[in-house]
Design an enzyme around this catalytic site. Sequence first.
Site, PDB file in Angstrom:
ATOM      1  N   SER A 103       0.858  -1.197   0.000  1.00  0.00           N
ATOM      2  CA  SER A 103       0.000   0.000   0.000  1.00  0.00           C
ATOM      3  C   SER A 103       0.886   1.236   0.000  1.00  0.00           C
ATOM      4  O   SER A 103       1.544   1.532   1.006  1.00  0.00           O
ATOM      5  CB  SER A 103      -0.916   0.005   1.221  1.00  0.00           C
ATOM      6  N   LYS A 178      -6.753   1.760  -3.773  1.00  0.00           N
ATOM      7  CA  LYS A 178      -6.487   1.286  -2.410  1.00  0.00           C
ATOM      8  C   LYS A 178      -6.619   2.429  -1.403  1.00  0.00           C
ATOM      9  O   LYS A 178      -7.130   2.237  -0.297  1.00  0.00           O
ATOM     10  CB  LYS A 178      -5.092   0.667  -2.322  1.00  0.00           C
ATOM     11  N   LYS A 246      -0.068   5.025   8.101  1.00  0.00           N
ATOM     12  CA  LYS A 246       0.757   5.281   6.920  1.00  0.00           C
ATOM     13  C   LYS A 246      -0.118   5.431   5.679  1.00  0.00           C
ATOM     14  O   LYS A 246       0.068   6.341   4.870  1.00  0.00           O
ATOM     15  CB  LYS A 246       1.768   4.138   6.742  1.00  0.00           C
TER      16      LYS A 246
END
Length: 308
Positions: A103, A178, A246
């Site tokens: 990701s 995503k 994150k």
Amino acid sequence: MKTVTKGVFDMQVGFIGLGIMGKPMALNLLKAGFSLKAFDISEEAKNEVKKAGAQVVEDASAVTEKSDIVITMLPNAAIINQVINEQLLPYLHKETIVVDMSSVSPVESKQWAEQLAEKNVEFIDAPVSGGEPKAIDGTLSIMAGGSEFAFEKALPVLKAMGQDIVRVGEAGAGSTTKLANQILVNVTMAAMSEAVLLASKAGVDIEKMYEAIRGGLAGSNVLDAKIPMILERNFEAGGRIDINLKDLTNVLATGKEIGAPLPLTSDVAEMFQSLTSHGKQTIDHCGVLQYYESLSNYQVPKGGKQNV
């Protein structure tokens, strides 16, 4: 477990990153019949996939040898960037496909696609959703960005790890999708925690509440996956707070770049930052409930029902 017939393209697969998600994904590739060369810094993880039939190597660059597809599943962009530039680019052969399933931001995905294209190497950004349980049973959702040619060639490999696999556009589109996924998951996680805290503090049995609402419009995969964990007060990570922070940081950076205001994401990122500051960065992101508990000086009881 579904099976992908070995020899669809007679592909050799390299895999870098055998963590919470990467290890079960690699094991599913082996179960599906693919020849796998794997690397991780963890000897324990390497030994586990070796027992399952993988060839383990002592350096990430070694996974490139004779590999038609090289998959990376790594914690952050800095590590991926180092691996691509120092351990993949000098050794990849023409027509290899690099599939990054981590990701990261779409900016980084596009940058790696351009770097690899200079060596005639295709790149697919194919992040996943579903957490550790779906990584284990091979039913991950996979959102892919890259050329149609590369996607079709990599599809048999992706099918060994996922169930809903969609090419959403060119390089970077997978990472963007995503990010949208992470907004939905983590904002829903916070909303669920807020609702649970309210109901529990008002004296409602949380298990009964869940039974009442799960079939309605408020029902979701997030509730189905995380309410049972909350009832057990099990905050062992399937998706860690720091990893999701994150992701939300990448969401906010992307939003700023394109001029998209994201106030809910910003609020949830602040909650995750607070939890991180209090040493809870490694708990599951459903542990955002603990943020609300701290604010209200109240703890949702194990089992979801107050003792009377």
